[in-house]
Write a protein that holds these residues in place. Structure first.
Motif, PDB file in Angstrom:
ATOM      1  N   THR A 138     -28.513 -22.508   5.580  1.00 29.82           N
ATOM      2  CA  THR A 138     -27.344 -22.588   6.462  1.00 29.82           C
ATOM      3  C   THR A 138     -27.398 -23.871   7.296  1.00 29.82           C
ATOM      4  OG1 THR A 138     -27.209 -20.178   6.604  1.00 29.82           O
ATOM      5  CG2 THR A 138     -26.071 -21.439   8.309  1.00 29.82           C
ATOM      6  N   PRO A 139     -26.354 -24.707   7.261  1.00 29.18           N
ATOM      7  CA  PRO A 139     -26.360 -25.958   8.030  1.00 29.18           C
ATOM      8  C   PRO A 139     -26.625 -25.727   9.514  1.00 29.18           C
ATOM      9  CG  PRO A 139     -24.538 -25.947   6.478  1.00 29.18           C
ATOM     10  CD  PRO A 139     -25.119 -24.565   6.443  1.00 29.18           C
ATOM     11  N   GLY A 140     -27.504 -26.565  10.069  1.00 26.95           N
ATOM     12  CA  GLY A 140     -27.827 -26.487  11.483  1.00 26.95           C
ATOM     13  C   GLY A 140     -28.922 -25.509  11.836  1.00 26.95           C
ATOM     14  N   HIS A 141     -29.295 -24.640  10.912  1.00 30.42           N
ATOM     15  CA  HIS A 141     -30.353 -23.662  11.176  1.00 30.42           C
ATOM     16  C   HIS A 141     -31.697 -24.205  10.699  1.00 30.42           C
ATOM     17  CE1 HIS A 141     -28.015 -19.962  12.355  1.00 30.42           C
ATOM     18  NE2 HIS A 141     -27.065 -20.833  12.056  1.00 30.42           N
ATOM     19  N   VAL A 142     -32.764 -23.504  11.053  1.00 30.67           N
ATOM     20  CA  VAL A 142     -34.101 -23.918  10.613  1.00 30.67           C
ATOM     21  C   VAL A 142     -34.314 -23.444   9.176  1.00 30.67           C
ATOM     22  CG1 VAL A 142     -36.570 -23.624  10.971  1.00 30.67           C
ATOM     23  CG2 VAL A 142     -35.069 -24.002  12.929  1.00 30.67           C
ATOM     24  N   GLY A 143     -34.546 -24.398   8.285  1.00 19.13           N
ATOM     25  CA  GLY A 143     -34.746 -24.077   6.881  1.00 19.13           C
ATOM     26  C   GLY A 143     -36.203 -24.015   6.469  1.00 19.13           C
ATOM     27  N   TRP A 144     -37.110 -24.453   7.354  1.00 13.78           N
ATOM     28  CA  TRP A 144     -38.540 -24.474   7.002  1.00 13.78           C
ATOM     29  C   TRP A 144     -39.345 -24.506   8.295  1.00 13.78           C
ATOM     30  CZ3 TRP A 144     -40.478 -23.268   2.491  1.00 13.78           C
ATOM     31  CH2 TRP A 144     -41.807 -23.610   2.155  1.00 13.78           C
ATOM     32  N   LEU A 205     -44.014 -27.227  13.478  1.00 13.69           N
ATOM     33  CA  LEU A 205     -42.933 -28.198  13.315  1.00 13.69           C
ATOM     34  C   LEU A 205     -41.777 -27.475  12.637  1.00 13.69           C
ATOM     35  CD1 LEU A 205     -42.040 -31.242  13.474  1.00 13.69           C
ATOM     36  CD2 LEU A 205     -42.893 -31.454  11.125  1.00 13.69           C
ATOM     37  N   PHE A 206     -40.559 -27.658  13.166  1.00 10.15           N
ATOM     38  CA  PHE A 206     -39.391 -26.954  12.657  1.00 10.15           C
ATOM     39  C   PHE A 206     -38.421 -27.932  12.008  1.00 10.15           C
ATOM     40  CE2 PHE A 206     -40.975 -24.646  16.422  1.00 10.15           C
ATOM     41  CZ  PHE A 206     -41.462 -23.521  15.759  1.00 10.15           C
ATOM     42  N   TYR A 207     -37.909 -27.546  10.825  1.00  9.87           N
ATOM     43  CA  TYR A 207     -37.017 -28.391  10.023  1.00  9.87           C
ATOM     44  C   TYR A 207     -35.585 -27.863  10.122  1.00  9.87           C
ATOM     45  CZ  TYR A 207     -41.054 -30.543   7.673  1.00  9.87           C
ATOM     46  OH  TYR A 207     -42.213 -31.245   7.386  1.00  9.87           O
ATOM     47  N   GLN A 242     -39.472 -36.531   9.078  1.00 10.87           N
ATOM     48  CA  GLN A 242     -40.081 -36.067  10.319  1.00 10.87           C
ATOM     49  C   GLN A 242     -39.803 -37.086  11.413  1.00 10.87           C
ATOM     50  OE1 GLN A 242     -44.213 -35.277   9.374  1.00 10.87           O
ATOM     51  NE2 GLN A 242     -43.694 -33.494   8.118  1.00 10.87           N
ATOM     52  N   CYS A 243     -39.468 -36.592  12.596  1.00 15.23           N
ATOM     53  CA  CYS A 243     -38.906 -37.454  13.642  1.00 15.23           C
ATOM     54  C   CYS A 243     -39.467 -37.122  15.023  1.00 15.23           C
ATOM     55  CB  CYS A 243     -37.386 -37.273  13.707  1.00 15.23           C
ATOM     56  SG  CYS A 243     -36.540 -37.183  12.117  1.00 15.23           S
ATOM     57  N   ALA A 252     -38.059 -32.046  12.651  1.00 18.37           N
ATOM     58  CA  ALA A 252     -37.858 -32.549  11.290  1.00 18.37           C
ATOM     59  C   ALA A 252     -36.495 -32.117  10.785  1.00 18.37           C
ATOM     60  CB  ALA A 252     -38.957 -32.056  10.375  1.00 18.37           C
ATOM     61  N   LEU A 253     -36.029 -32.822   9.758  1.00 13.97           N
ATOM     62  CA  LEU A 253     -34.744 -32.554   9.136  1.00 13.97           C
ATOM     63  C   LEU A 253     -34.958 -32.284   7.655  1.00 13.97           C
ATOM     64  CD1 LEU A 253     -32.739 -35.415  10.855  1.00 13.97           C
ATOM     65  CD2 LEU A 253     -32.787 -32.997  11.537  1.00 13.97           C
TER      66      LEU A 253
END
Length: 258
Positions: A138-144, A205-207, A242-243, A252-253
């Protein structure tokens, strides 16, 4: 082991500049920000929303933490039906309790804890009914969700025994060792690896999901953030970067397209 897995379900940024953080993340991730004023006496808090619902919150670093030199950081909340019981179990398993269970009026009961190796997170027992599970993409949510641990195997043993997470496969990543993936319930997963030597302490770390990784990376640097690693492809076929945000918090994205 719990009857069902206990996943991360809310994410919170403690920052040194709340207005700047709001401006940065709304531009980079595409969130819609709104003030949260439903808990009387609570410090200023900004909820960030995807198109579907709230993803997390932004708040100013508490004064005591700032005086101790705690850097800006994202922290995740693990869902529990009983914050007090989960906190006691964590402590008995060797974890640390940084703040004993307490109530947030209108929100739920929380505690601030760390696993036995020092990676911090929170428990939250929400007052409101659970929301439907959304797809991990889902866009904008945490995927990993990614844990940098001092002992990968011991870390997984802790989280699996405490929260019902399951082993989902390993990847050999060369000099950095084994990257172990896990499932934390429907549409919630991540990986655990041993932290690199230059990383001072274990941490999560959250993506956050975005549409295209190169465009998102440009938004990071165009708005004052830094690229730490990437963009790069991962075994799932997705792309990551990672940012660091302008105040120094790591995030992270994650995207399915370059």
């Amino acid at each position: 082991m719990p009857k069902s897995p206990m996943p991360f379900f809310w994410y919170e940024l403690m920052t040194s500049d709340l207005d700047a953080a709001e401006a940065f993340y709304t531009k980079v991730v595409g969130w819609r920000a709104e003030p949260f004023d439903k808990a009387p006496g609570m410090p200023r808090y900004i909820v960030v929303n995807s198109a579907e619902r709230g993803v997390g919150g932004l708040m100013t670093m508490p004064p005591d933490a700032a005086k101790m030199g705690v850097p800006p950081a994202w922290i995740g909340y693990i869902h529990t039906r009983d914050t007090d019981a989960s906190t006691r179990a964590l402590k008995a398993a060797g974890g640390a309790v940084h703040r004993e269970p307490d109530d947030i009026p209108g929100v739920g009961r929380f505690s601030v804890v760390a696993d036995p190796q020092g990676a911090s997170f929170m428990f939250l027992q929400p007052n409101l009914p659970d929301q439907p599970v959304l797809p991990a993409t889902t866009p904008g949510h945490v995927g990993w969700h990614e844990l940098f641990a001092s002992d990968r195997e011991a870390a997984f043993d802790f989280y699996s025994s405490q929260f019902g997470w399951t082993h989902a496969g390993d990847f050999d990543i060369g000099e950095m060792g084994i990257y172990q993936t896990f499932a934390a319930g429907p549409e919630s997963g991540g990986g655990i690896m041993n932290k690199p030597p230059q990383m001072a302490v274990p941490a999560w770390l959250f993506y956050f999901n975005v549409a295209a990784i190169d465009a998102a990376a440009r938004r990071v640097t165009d708005n004052g953030g830094k690229i730490v690693m990437g963009p790069m492809a991962v075994p799932t076929g997705q792309w990551i970067v990672q940012c660091q945000d302008p105040q120094g918090a790591y995030f992270a994205l994650l995207a399915s397209a370059r």
